[in-house]
Design a protein around this motif. Structure first.
Motif, PDB file in Angstrom:
ATOM      1  N   LEU A 218       0.828  -1.191   0.000  1.00 46.03           N
ATOM      2  CA  LEU A 218       0.000   0.000   0.000  1.00 46.03           C
ATOM      3  C   LEU A 218       0.867   1.247   0.000  1.00 46.03           C
ATOM      4  N   LYS A 219       0.447   2.168  -0.797  1.00 45.16           N
ATOM      5  CA  LYS A 219       1.181   3.424  -0.882  1.00 45.16           C
ATOM      6  C   LYS A 219       0.571   4.443   0.065  1.00 45.16           C
ATOM      7  N   VAL A 220       1.396   5.018   0.861  1.00 45.81           N
ATOM      8  CA  VAL A 220       0.958   6.029   1.821  1.00 45.81           C
ATOM      9  C   VAL A 220       1.621   7.345   1.453  1.00 45.81           C
ATOM     10  N   PRO A 221       0.851   8.300   1.024  1.00 45.23           N
ATOM     11  CA  PRO A 221       1.453   9.554   0.566  1.00 45.23           C
ATOM     12  C   PRO A 221       2.096  10.333   1.701  1.00 45.23           C
TER      13      PRO A 221
ATOM     14  N   TYR B 189      -7.291   9.285   7.015  1.00 46.35           N
ATOM     15  CA  TYR B 189      -5.906   9.127   7.426  1.00 46.35           C
ATOM     16  C   TYR B 189      -5.062   9.579   6.271  1.00 46.35           C
ATOM     17  N   VAL B 190      -4.166   8.798   5.899  1.00 48.47           N
ATOM     18  CA  VAL B 190      -3.394   9.135   4.735  1.00 48.47           C
ATOM     19  C   VAL B 190      -4.162   8.590   3.557  1.00 48.47           C
ATOM     20  N   SER B 191      -5.202   9.280   3.221  1.00 51.02           N
ATOM     21  CA  SER B 191      -6.111   8.727   2.240  1.00 51.02           C
ATOM     22  C   SER B 191      -5.556   8.848   0.836  1.00 51.02           C
ATOM     23  N   GLY B 192      -6.323   8.383  -0.070  1.00 45.96           N
ATOM     24  CA  GLY B 192      -5.907   8.389  -1.449  1.00 45.96           C
ATOM     25  C   GLY B 192      -6.076   7.012  -2.001  1.00 45.96           C
ATOM     26  N   MET B 193      -6.518   6.935  -3.189  1.00 47.53           N
ATOM     27  CA  MET B 193      -6.807   5.641  -3.784  1.00 47.53           C
ATOM     28  C   MET B 193      -6.028   5.510  -5.060  1.00 47.53           C
ATOM     29  N   GLY B 194      -4.925   6.165  -5.120  1.00 47.84           N
ATOM     30  CA  GLY B 194      -4.143   6.155  -6.341  1.00 47.84           C
ATOM     31  C   GLY B 194      -4.080   4.784  -6.955  1.00 47.84           C
TER      32      GLY B 194
ATOM     33  N   SER C  23      -0.784   3.284   9.829  1.00 50.24           N
ATOM     34  CA  SER C  23      -1.025   4.636   9.365  1.00 50.24           C
ATOM     35  C   SER C  23      -0.045   5.605   9.978  1.00 50.24           C
ATOM     36  N   ILE C  24       0.416   6.495   9.156  1.00 56.01           N
ATOM     37  CA  ILE C  24       1.357   7.473   9.671  1.00 56.01           C
ATOM     38  C   ILE C  24       0.666   8.477  10.567  1.00 56.01           C
TER      39      ILE C  24
END
Length: 404
Positions: free
Chosen positions: A186-189, A315-320, A337-338
């Motif tokens: 999972l990518k966390v921006p 949280y560190v959302s995003g669905m890239g 989660s960061i």
DNA sequence: CTATGTTTAGAGGCTC
DNA sequence: GAGCCTCTAAACATAG
């Protein structure tokens, strides 16, 4: 038609459980000691404790590194928190320790090599018996926060295995591909407070049984996130996936069977949906990265639309591509989660609190069956790796009956 | 410009 | 043999 050059240096064999069992008595140090008399003291670290191995590995890695890189400090940090990590995932650390032991042997053999003319080939040239997915998983798991950047992954791998200090463009491309292609990552921006290049990468919490067969070269089954798979199908077909398995199975990735899809969807459905009120979120621990917690206000609009999650829970959302999704785990309580960086010891508690019992055994590495570990005594290395068989006198130290 | 990330394609090996 | 997994290469887009 393009011929793949990989056959000349790598064959990526998978080791079956039966093979693993039969390999239980094979200790790499013993194998190589027969070729390198007097070198046992240097390379029989398999009999040592994992922690010892880990320590010696890192020092070896450090010694061979050029200067101080960010990852060096990270490794030191990892070492410093090793006790905590151990408490989070003992089996994972067994694997890490074993990997480090392997790296230790590589370096030890390198040293022995200078004193032994009969030894022709260095471990440095041997490809470690781990898949890229395994290596990435190790890098993530070895991180105190279970999140690493791409460069951290690079450095972790190079620190551990000298083999990967060469041909970097090749394997690093594969690493990037693995990260993007596999749903288990999972990518966390980054947050504006932590500028830099690239995102953080973590493990999907539901990807825990990837290596349940105890083989870290090849997973028994590939983890796929149904939601993300549906997105892929939608993008590919230009229509909404409303038929679930049928659509996924027929037009989805060729890497996924209908059976697996159904199983994983069932797993998803069975996964308890935590009900945690946002306002009950605990304040971050003192050692958390406070600045990151402002991420909830920085969710890209497009991503927020794609995932209508409560603003408080963002949280560190995003669905890239493979961001943590709603329903899988609440962001504000996700141990990785960061926004919720906590001690490894707290991770398990947090996961249990949110309805993920047994989080401590979820990691791919720790999912190794106990029986397998007992059988192998950490020696489930896939020593059938051709590159290893070319070590020493370039005779295969592994009897064919065992290696295959 | 470089690093990062995504996607496609194909080959080889393994499991069933 | 089909399907799956992994690896590799490559093209392309994007962010810093």
């Amino acid at each position: 038609m393009m011929l793949s050059p990989k056959a000349s240096y790598q064959a990526a064999p998978a080791t079956t459980m039966s093979t693993m069992g039969s390999m239980a008595a094979i200790n790499p140090s013993v194998q190589y000691s027969s070729q390198m008399p007097g070198s046992m003291n240097s390379i029989n670290s398999y009999s040592m404790s994992p922690m010892n191995n880990m320590g010696s590995m890192n020092m070896n890695g450090m010694n061979s590194m050029n200067g101080m890189s960010p990852m060096n400090s990270m490794n030191m940090n990892t070492m410093g928190t090793m006790n905590q990590v151990m408490s989070t995932s003992p089996a994972m650390n067994m694997e890490l320790a074993r990997a480090s032991s392997l790296a230790n042997q590589m370096n030890a053999v390198n040293r022995v090599r200078t004193d032994n003319k009969t030894y022709r080939r260095s471990y440095t040239h041997a490809k470690p018996p781990y898949s890229y997915i395994s290596l990435i998983t190790m890098a993530i798991q070895s991180s105190p926060n279970k999140m690493v950047t791409l460069s951290d992954i690079y450095q972790f791998i190079m620190d551990l295995f000298p083999f990967y200090r060469q041909n970097q463009q090749r394997w690093q491309n594969s690493i990037r591909h693995s990260l993007s292609f596999n749903d288990c990552f999972l990518k966390v921006p980054r947050t504006p407070d932590r500028p830099g290049k690239g995102s953080f990468w973590t493990l999907h919490p539901d990807s825990g049984n990837m290596f349940e067969n105890g083989c870290y070269l090849r997973r028994q089954k590939r983890f796929k996130c149904p939601k993300r798979e549906a997105q892929r199908v939608t993008q590919r077909d230009g229509r909404t996936d409303e038929h679930g398995e049928e659509t996924t199975g027929s037009t989805g990735s060729p890497h996924m069977t209908d059976t697996t899809t159904a199983q994983q969807q069932q797993t998803q459905q069975q996964m308890p949906q935590p009900k945690v009120e946002p306002h009950t979120m605990s304040p971050p621990p003192p050692n958390s990265i406070q600045s990151i917690t402002s991420m909830s206000n920085n969710v890209p609009t497009s991503l927020a639309m794609a995932r209508p999650i409560p603003q408080q829970a963002a949280y560190v959302s995003g669905m890239g591509a493979h961001m943590l999704g709603p329903g899988q785990h609440p962001s504000f309580n996700h141990p990785f989660s960061i926004t919720n960086i906590m001690s490894p010891a707290e991770h398990g508690k947090a996961y249990e609190a949110m309805g993920y019992p047994g989080y401590n055994t979820m990691s791919p590495i720790s999912s190794m069956p106990k029986s397998s570990m007992e059988q192998t005594g950490y020696t489930n290395l896939t020593t059938s790796e051709p590159s290893y068989s070319q070590l020493g006198t370039q005779q295969n130290p592994i009897p064919n009956s065992i290696a295959h």
